[in-house]
Design an enzyme around this catalytic site. Structure first.
Site, mmCIF file in Angstrom:
data_model
loop_
_atom_site.group_PDB
_atom_site.id
_atom_site.type_symbol
_atom_site.label_atom_id
_atom_site.label_comp_id
_atom_site.label_asym_id
_atom_site.label_seq_id
_atom_site.Cartn_x
_atom_site.Cartn_y
_atom_site.Cartn_z
ATOM 1 N N GLY A 55 -8.245 11.773 -15.634
ATOM 2 C CA GLY A 55 -9.544 11.162 -15.908
ATOM 3 C C GLY A 55 -9.712 11.054 -17.408
ATOM 4 O O GLY A 55 -8.964 11.688 -18.166
ATOM 5 N N CYS A 82 -2.942 16.045 -15.144
ATOM 6 C CA CYS A 82 -3.572 15.723 -16.425
ATOM 7 C C CYS A 82 -4.998 16.307 -16.505
ATOM 8 O O CYS A 82 -5.142 17.520 -16.499
ATOM 9 C CB CYS A 82 -3.538 14.211 -16.663
ATOM 10 N N TYR A 83 -6.028 15.473 -16.519
ATOM 11 C CA TYR A 83 -7.385 16.048 -16.556
ATOM 12 C C TYR A 83 -7.569 17.040 -15.411
ATOM 13 O O TYR A 83 -8.195 18.092 -15.573
ATOM 14 C CB TYR A 83 -8.447 14.944 -16.460
ATOM 15 N N HIS A 169 2.135 12.585 -15.952
ATOM 16 C CA HIS A 169 1.810 11.764 -14.786
ATOM 17 C C HIS A 169 3.042 11.547 -13.910
ATOM 18 O O HIS A 169 3.907 10.744 -14.247
ATOM 19 C CB HIS A 169 1.251 10.409 -15.236
ATOM 20 N N GLU A 171 3.196 10.092 -11.128
ATOM 21 C CA GLU A 171 3.084 8.886 -10.299
ATOM 22 C C GLU A 171 3.634 7.636 -10.964
ATOM 23 O O GLU A 171 3.915 6.654 -10.301
ATOM 24 C CB GLU A 171 1.614 8.668 -9.886
ATOM 25 N N SER A 223 -6.268 -16.624 7.489
ATOM 26 C CA SER A 223 -5.921 -17.537 6.390
ATOM 27 C C SER A 223 -4.438 -17.823 6.371
ATOM 28 O O SER A 223 -3.995 -18.740 5.696
ATOM 29 C CB SER A 223 -6.301 -16.895 5.064
ATOM 30 N N GLY A 225 -2.554 -15.576 5.137
ATOM 31 C CA GLY A 225 -2.131 -14.569 4.159
ATOM 32 C C GLY A 225 -1.683 -13.304 4.894
ATOM 33 O O GLY A 225 -1.893 -13.177 6.106
ATOM 34 N N ASP A 227 -2.701 -10.111 4.835
ATOM 35 C CA ASP A 227 -3.670 -9.171 5.401
ATOM 36 C C ASP A 227 -4.296 -9.691 6.688
ATOM 37 O O ASP A 227 -4.334 -8.981 7.702
ATOM 38 C CB ASP A 227 -4.771 -8.845 4.382
ATOM 39 N N SER A 228 -4.786 -10.916 6.658
ATOM 40 C CA SER A 228 -5.441 -11.405 7.877
ATOM 41 C C SER A 228 -4.407 -11.625 8.984
ATOM 42 O O SER A 228 -4.711 -11.440 10.163
ATOM 43 C CB SER A 228 -6.268 -12.663 7.608
ATOM 44 N N SER A 229 -3.180 -11.972 8.624
ATOM 45 C CA SER A 229 -2.157 -12.167 9.662
ATOM 46 C C SER A 229 -1.826 -10.843 10.350
ATOM 47 O O SER A 229 -1.688 -10.781 11.575
ATOM 48 C CB SER A 229 -0.866 -12.724 9.055
ATOM 49 N N LYS A 366 -0.955 -2.440 0.359
ATOM 50 C CA LYS A 366 -0.307 -3.728 0.642
ATOM 51 C C LYS A 366 1.091 -3.553 1.250
ATOM 52 O O LYS A 366 1.432 -4.190 2.244
ATOM 53 C CB LYS A 366 -0.196 -4.522 -0.658
#
Ligand code: XMP
Length: 510
Positions: A55, A82-83, A169, A171, A223, A225, A227-229, A366
């Site tokens: 943070g 970290c923070y 970090h 990540e 659409s 795309g 996500d909707s698919s 995603k």
């Protein structure tokens, strides 16, 4: 869902989503919660471990985020990053100091490999540091298990209480073996079993959706795309014909895209409605050149068409949306300046009557959404699709949109994409497309003069699409693309390649 959970407490660091993604990559389910989440709520998730993110604050700042010390008394493993590490040290009676110089960037770090976090790792490696403060006095019961030249406590551990802190970090990709450090925490300290798989997720989601929806009717704006698919595929497995998907083809899709979407969904057990609304959209867009006006018109028209179709279906119980986890985490953050009115086919209507919203992908990133799509048998051309803006080719044709220009762009864009595929660059260049400029210039073809459009090619590399660099596509590939397009697409006699990053440019041209 009966899988183990790790809770990630968000202290406002810039890499918080990345931490969650890395944990999920280790096959462990996790959720990001605000640091203010009451302890009882955290405990209700029955977490096998808690991770504090970084943070921007200093623990001694007046309004610095704090944590309920009782969290450390639960016997639940905690990893502070970290923070998060400084906060752990400070809360448990250690001391944090603010030296004159800050440590930033790639830093050589020495590890004590007997510490659970660094087991089976080399005894030193590069880590990514981004801090001013560091821990100079350990809390009781802790020992330092990593250090750098500037930082005596790059990691601290109290194995008896299962409390760990790291200053760097893990990540980010710049940290060598960073994911291994996280994995060590998850598997060696928290006792993770690695039970987060898409197969499990698909199975349990389908059962839950069935239970929740019962005999209700579900409507989804599709659409084409990713996500909707994927949402459509999941819901169709769960409730079959109770689902209706409305796919509004605005005529501004890429070459063959409308037919591909239709082909992928026509054979499934769901009601698929394709609305061919090209004429409607094109007539409203006729003569319009301003980018924002184009976006607004398309957004509005979309909702109108969608609502008209929804009315034909009658009563709807659930409106489904392909919202994914980054949308969930990001919503609620501050309002940024409007650069472009982004319009998403998933985020539709105000006036359709429905009881509830169903968002079956709400917990997925995603890449997980793509993996789920594959699990559900969607074809790769849908699952691997790069982002495509809701307004489609309308914002890749500069100036007025005409059927002729759409056809030119579709052909040129298809060649560009095909050659990127052929060159094996599909996964290296994260988004690539052609833009039809409104500029014409003189050329010579055969023995004749031409006066045709200039086409721009855009290719970017990016992790989050918020910032991007232009992709270094090899000259040979660009050459091949340029020659093919000019030879095969009537109306284009000049090709340019966009070499601006974002910022200052944006990815799309409008
Ligand atoms: P920009 O052009 O803002 O684009 O740098 C960033 C990313 O967002 C996509 N984009 C959109 N996506 N609706 C969408 O769903 C939109 O209206 C829209 N406009 C841009 C763009 O393709 C890029 O991936």
């Amino acid at each position: 869902m009966n899988h183990q959970t790790v809770v990630i407490l968000d202290f406002g660091g810039q890499y918080n989503q990345l931490i969650a993604r890395r944990v999920r990559e280790c096959a462990v389910y996790c959720e990001v919660l605000p640091y203010r989440t009451p302890l009882s709520e955290i405990l209700a998730k029955n977490p096998i471990g808690v991770i504090f993110t970084g943070g921007p604050n200093s623990v001694y700042a007046e309004d610095a985020p704090k944590i309920d010390p009782a969290l450390f008394e639960q016997g639940i493993p905690v990893l502070g990053i970290c923070y998060g590490a400084q906060l752990m040290a400070y809360t448990l009676g250690g001391h944090v100091t603010s030296p004159d110089s800050r440590e930033y960037g790639k830093t050589l770090t020495q590890y004590d490999t007997s510490c659970a976090l660094f087991q089976n790792l080399p005894s030193q490696g590069i880590t990514w540091m981004s801090h001013t403060d560091y821990i100079d006095q350990l809390p009781e019961g802790f020992s330092s298990t990593a250090h750098t030249d500037a930082c005596p406590v790059a990691a601290m551990s109290n194995p008896t209480r299962k409390l760990y802190g790291i200053q760097f970090h893990p990540e980010v990709l710049h940290t060598e073996n960073g994911v291994a450090v996280l994995r060590n925490f998850l598997y060696n300290v928290c006792g993770a079993k690695g039970d987060w798989t898409m197969e499990d997720f698909a199975r349990t989601s389908i059962l839950q959706l069935r239970e929740r929806i019962g005999k209700g009717k579900v409507l989804l704006g599709l659409s084409g795309g990713v996500d909707s698919s994927v949402a459509a595929a999941l819901l169709s497995k769960a409730v079959g014909n109770q689902l209706t998907c409305i796919f509004v083809d605005h005529g501004l899709m890429r070459k063959n895209e409308g037919d591909e979407v239709e082909a992928a969904f026509k054979g499934r057990s769901l009601n698929f409605v394709r609305v061919n609304a090209q004429d409607r959209f094109l007539s409203r867009l006729a003569g319009v050149t301003d980018p924002e006006t184009k976006r607004k018109i398309i957004g509005e028209e979309f909702i109108r068409v969608f609502e008209a179709e929804a009315k034909k279906i009658g009563r709807v119980d659930y409106l489904a949306q392909g919202t994914i986890y980054p949308d969930v985490i990001e919503s609620g953050s501050g309002e940024a300046a409007v650069i472009k009115s982004h319009h998403n086919v998933g985020g539709l209507p105000d006036h359709v009557d429905f009881k509830e919203i169903v968002e079956p992908l709400r917990l997925l990133f995603k890449d997980e959404t793509r993996a789920l799509g594959r699990e559900l048998g969607l074809p790769n051309y849908l699952v691997d699709r790069q982002p495509f803006p809701g307004p489609g080719l309308a914002i890749r044709i500069i100036g007025e949109i005409t059927p002729e220009k759409i056809a030119i762009l579709q052909e040129a864009d298809a060649i560009f994409r095909e050659e990127i595929d052929n060159a094996g660059l599909r996964h290296q260049v994260h988004q690539y497309f052609a833009v039809l400029t409104s500029m014409r210039s003189v050329g010579v073809m055969g023995d004749g003069r031409t006066y045709d459009y200039t086409l721009a090619l855009r290719g970017v590399t990016t992790t989050d699409f918020m910032t991007a660099d232009w992709a270094r596509i090899p000259y040979e590939t660009l050459d091949l693309i340029s020659r093919r397009i000019v030879n095969q697409v009537r109306g284009i006699n000049r090709i340019v390649y966009d070499i601006t990053s974002k910022p200052p440019a944006t990815i799309e041209w409008e």
